[in-house]
Scaffold this motif. Structure first.
Motif, PDB file in Angstrom:
ATOM      1  N   GLU A 178       0.510  -1.225   0.034  1.00 44.79           N
ATOM      2  CA  GLU A 178      -0.128  -0.206   0.283  1.00 44.79           C
ATOM      3  C   GLU A 178       0.447   1.776  -0.439  1.00 44.79           C
ATOM      4  O   GLU A 178       0.476   2.586  -0.346  1.00 44.79           O
ATOM      5  N   ALA A 179       1.822   1.218  -0.003  1.00 46.24           N
ATOM      6  CA  ALA A 179       2.786   2.276   0.495  1.00 46.24           C
ATOM      7  C   ALA A 179       3.505   3.005  -0.742  1.00 46.24           C
ATOM      8  O   ALA A 179       4.578   3.569  -1.148  1.00 46.24           O
ATOM      9  N   GLY A 180       3.812   1.646  -1.773  1.00 46.81           N
ATOM     10  CA  GLY A 180       4.357   1.874  -2.949  1.00 46.81           C
ATOM     11  C   GLY A 180       5.681   1.312  -3.082  1.00 46.81           C
ATOM     12  O   GLY A 180       6.389   1.223  -4.058  1.00 46.81           O
ATOM     13  N   LEU A 181       6.028  -0.459  -1.796  1.00 47.88           N
ATOM     14  CA  LEU A 181       7.112  -0.140  -1.733  1.00 47.88           C
ATOM     15  C   LEU A 181       6.846  -2.309  -2.047  1.00 47.88           C
ATOM     16  O   LEU A 181       5.532  -2.745  -1.244  1.00 47.88           O
ATOM     17  N   VAL A 182       7.931  -2.903  -2.407  1.00 44.58           N
ATOM     18  CA  VAL A 182       8.297  -4.116  -2.489  1.00 44.58           C
ATOM     19  C   VAL A 182       9.018  -4.405  -1.695  1.00 44.58           C
ATOM     20  O   VAL A 182       9.943  -4.416  -1.601  1.00 44.58           O
ATOM     21  N   GLY A 183       8.385  -5.634  -0.294  1.00 44.79           N
ATOM     22  CA  GLY A 183       9.548  -5.919   0.842  1.00 44.79           C
ATOM     23  C   GLY A 183       9.729  -7.551   0.238  1.00 44.79           C
ATOM     24  O   GLY A 183       9.701  -8.302  -0.386  1.00 44.79           O
ATOM     25  N   TRP A 184      11.202  -7.884   0.947  1.00 43.58           N
ATOM     26  CA  TRP A 184      11.885  -8.521   0.739  1.00 43.58           C
ATOM     27  C   TRP A 184      12.595  -9.308   2.395  1.00 43.58           C
ATOM     28  O   TRP A 184      13.450  -8.623   2.729  1.00 43.58           O
ATOM     29  N   PRO A 185      11.794 -10.978   2.273  1.00 38.12           N
ATOM     30  CA  PRO A 185      12.135 -10.721   3.544  1.00 38.12           C
ATOM     31  C   PRO A 185      13.396 -11.979   3.625  1.00 38.12           C
ATOM     32  O   PRO A 185      13.935 -12.477   2.830  1.00 38.12           O
ATOM     33  N   LYS A 186      13.933 -11.921   4.919  1.00 40.95           N
ATOM     34  CA  LYS A 186      14.737 -13.012   5.109  1.00 40.95           C
ATOM     35  C   LYS A 186      14.333 -13.387   6.913  1.00 40.95           C
ATOM     36  O   LYS A 186      13.936 -13.108   7.917  1.00 40.95           O
ATOM     37  N   THR A 187      14.776 -14.498   7.284  1.00 39.77           N
ATOM     38  CA  THR A 187      15.154 -15.314   8.400  1.00 39.77           C
ATOM     39  C   THR A 187      16.451 -14.445   9.373  1.00 39.77           C
ATOM     40  O   THR A 187      17.376 -13.537   8.835  1.00 39.77           O
ATOM     41  N   SER A 188      16.558 -14.182  10.551  1.00 39.26           N
ATOM     42  CA  SER A 188      17.232 -13.333  10.284  1.00 39.26           C
ATOM     43  C   SER A 188      18.685 -13.810  10.823  1.00 39.26           C
ATOM     44  O   SER A 188      19.375 -13.225  11.468  1.00 39.26           O
ATOM     45  N   GLY A 189      18.524 -15.074  11.552  1.00 32.77           N
ATOM     46  CA  GLY A 189      19.150 -16.262  11.863  1.00 32.77           C
ATOM     47  C   GLY A 189      18.958 -16.850  13.218  1.00 32.77           C
ATOM     48  O   GLY A 189      19.723 -17.791  13.503  1.00 32.77           O
ATOM     49  N   GLY A 190      18.011 -16.271  13.785  1.00 28.38           N
ATOM     50  CA  GLY A 190      17.661 -16.168  15.248  1.00 28.38           C
ATOM     51  C   GLY A 190      16.574 -16.523  15.308  1.00 28.38           C
ATOM     52  O   GLY A 190      15.743 -17.600  14.207  1.00 28.38           O
ATOM     53  N   ARG A 191      14.924 -16.044  15.788  1.00 31.24           N
ATOM     54  CA  ARG A 191      13.795 -16.269  15.865  1.00 31.24           C
ATOM     55  C   ARG A 191      13.367 -15.309  15.351  1.00 31.24           C
ATOM     56  O   ARG A 191      11.484 -15.405  15.043  1.00 31.24           O
ATOM     57  N   GLY A 192      13.900 -14.001  15.037  1.00 32.69           N
ATOM     58  CA  GLY A 192      12.963 -13.124  14.091  1.00 32.69           C
ATOM     59  C   GLY A 192      12.561 -13.217  12.824  1.00 32.69           C
ATOM     60  O   GLY A 192      13.836 -14.144  11.844  1.00 32.69           O
TER      61      GLY A 192
END
Length: 356
Positions: A178-192
């Motif tokens: 909705e903000a006109g942005l494309v998100g790219w996810p990744k694991t943190s390497g921990g819990r997040g």
């Protein structure tokens, strides 16, 4: 010739405790010294420094793309993961002349020359210094005052876990869209989870942080039982904290492909959105990720092709301030007092002071 993860490097033993690696790059081969290759970095798994360097050579191409031209802090573990790590924010003495640098300015106003990652050889050189985590700034040289990356850290609080962070991330994806942005996810390497979005470098750190605050507030408003922007831990409850202060100047997040300094040698792994709900972050380790990269490729390869702006999010921030009295949020305690910032006193202490 040794082949790792689709790339190649040559190695020759210079002495019992030194191996010279010839690492290819955009300007030709670089000689990288690997010292004490049998030194143990992860005692519980028997992972040596050589394995760490070989891992970084295996993921060197996509990692160099993620880090390219970014001033990068090095989190070094000279005594392995069981020892005390330390951050290096300045170029270490004795760096090869081909290691690039750029100037960064800290919140105090002081400046420093920081390592700028430009090729896999720089990553291997840093790994030989016992670097596990690479923490890049969200800027590129030479303009280190205007971020080109908007970052949100999804931090599960006690009583929540990765599955909760994944659920919040899916709502965050909707808000970013909705903000006109494309998100790219990744694991943190921990819990997040971490979610990055490319932006044009037209806004300063304060403005980008305001954009992150506005986005995080919208996520928390949609799922208030699962997500929070409350800075004080005593107010967060069993929810996922959207850490807006990771967008502040000189705050950094481990890069994609970074090995985390944890006994299990987990990796901050880039993901597709389809994978987010079902992945197990512990499956991504120093020993498994090279094979996954060779099999699946880099999920974030097209990130630089999806560049957006902060205009809509900053309009949200202005509306929140104007219509609801929701303005600035507290900065981390080591920062100088910032304009418009509320008191840095946890609510329970403020009530006690006031006699409440």
């Amino acid at each position: 010739m040794t082949r790792i993860g689709g790339g190649e490097y040559r190695s020759a033993v210079a002495s019992k405790d030194v191996v010279i690696l010839q690492v290819p790059g955009p300007d030709g081969d670089r000689d990288v010294r690997l010292t004490s290759p049998d030194k143990v970095a992860f005692p519980a798994l028997g992972i040596t420094k050589r394995e760490v360097v070989e891992y970084y050579l295996a993921v060197g191409e996509p990692m160099a793309r993620a880090l390219r031209d970014r001033p990068t802090n090095l989190k070094r573990f000279n005594d392995g993961v069981d020892g005390e790590p330390f951050f290096v924010k300045r170029v270490p003495k004795g760096a090869p002349d081909w290691v690039r640098t750029c100037t960064v300015t800290f919140p105090s106003g002081r400046t420093a020359q920081s390592v700028s990652i430009s090729e896999p050889a720089t990553i291997a050189w840093a790994a030989n210094l016992n670097t596990l985590d690479f923490h890049p700034w969200p800027v590129r040289c030479p303009d280190t005052d205007h971020p080109d990356e908007l970052r949100i850290d999804l931090d599960p609080q006690p009583g929540t876990d990765f599955a909760d962070a994944a659920a919040v991330a899916m709502v965050l994806r909707e808000v970013l869209d909705e903000a006109g942005l494309v998100g790219w996810p990744k694991t943190s390497g921990g819990r997040g989870l971490h979610v990055f979005a490319r932006i044009r470098p037209e806004w300063d750190f304060i403005e980008v942080r305001h954009a992150v605050i506005a986005i995080a507030r919208r996520v928390a408003a949609r799922i208030p039982d699962r997500a929070t922007v409350d800075w004080w831990k005593e107010e967060r409850g069993e929810r996922v904290f959207l850490d807006f202060n990771q967008a502040a100047r000189d705050r950094t997040i481990a890069s994609a492909w970074s090995v985390r300094g944890l006994p299990s040698a987990t990796v901050s792994m880039p993901l597709t959105w389809d994978a987010v709900p079902d992945v197990e972050p512990d499956d991504f380790t120093l020993r498994t990720v090279p094979g996954l990269l060779a099999e699946r490729g880099d999920p974030h390869e097209a990130m630089d092709d999806a560049v957006g702006g902060c205009e809509t999010a900053l309009e949200w921030y202005a509306a929140d301030e104007r219509d609801h009295g929701l303005g600035e949020m507290p900065y981390p305690p080591e920062y100088p007092k910032m304009p418009g910032e509320p008191m840095r006193v946890q609510p329970s202490r403020a009530r006690n002071t006031d006699g409440g």
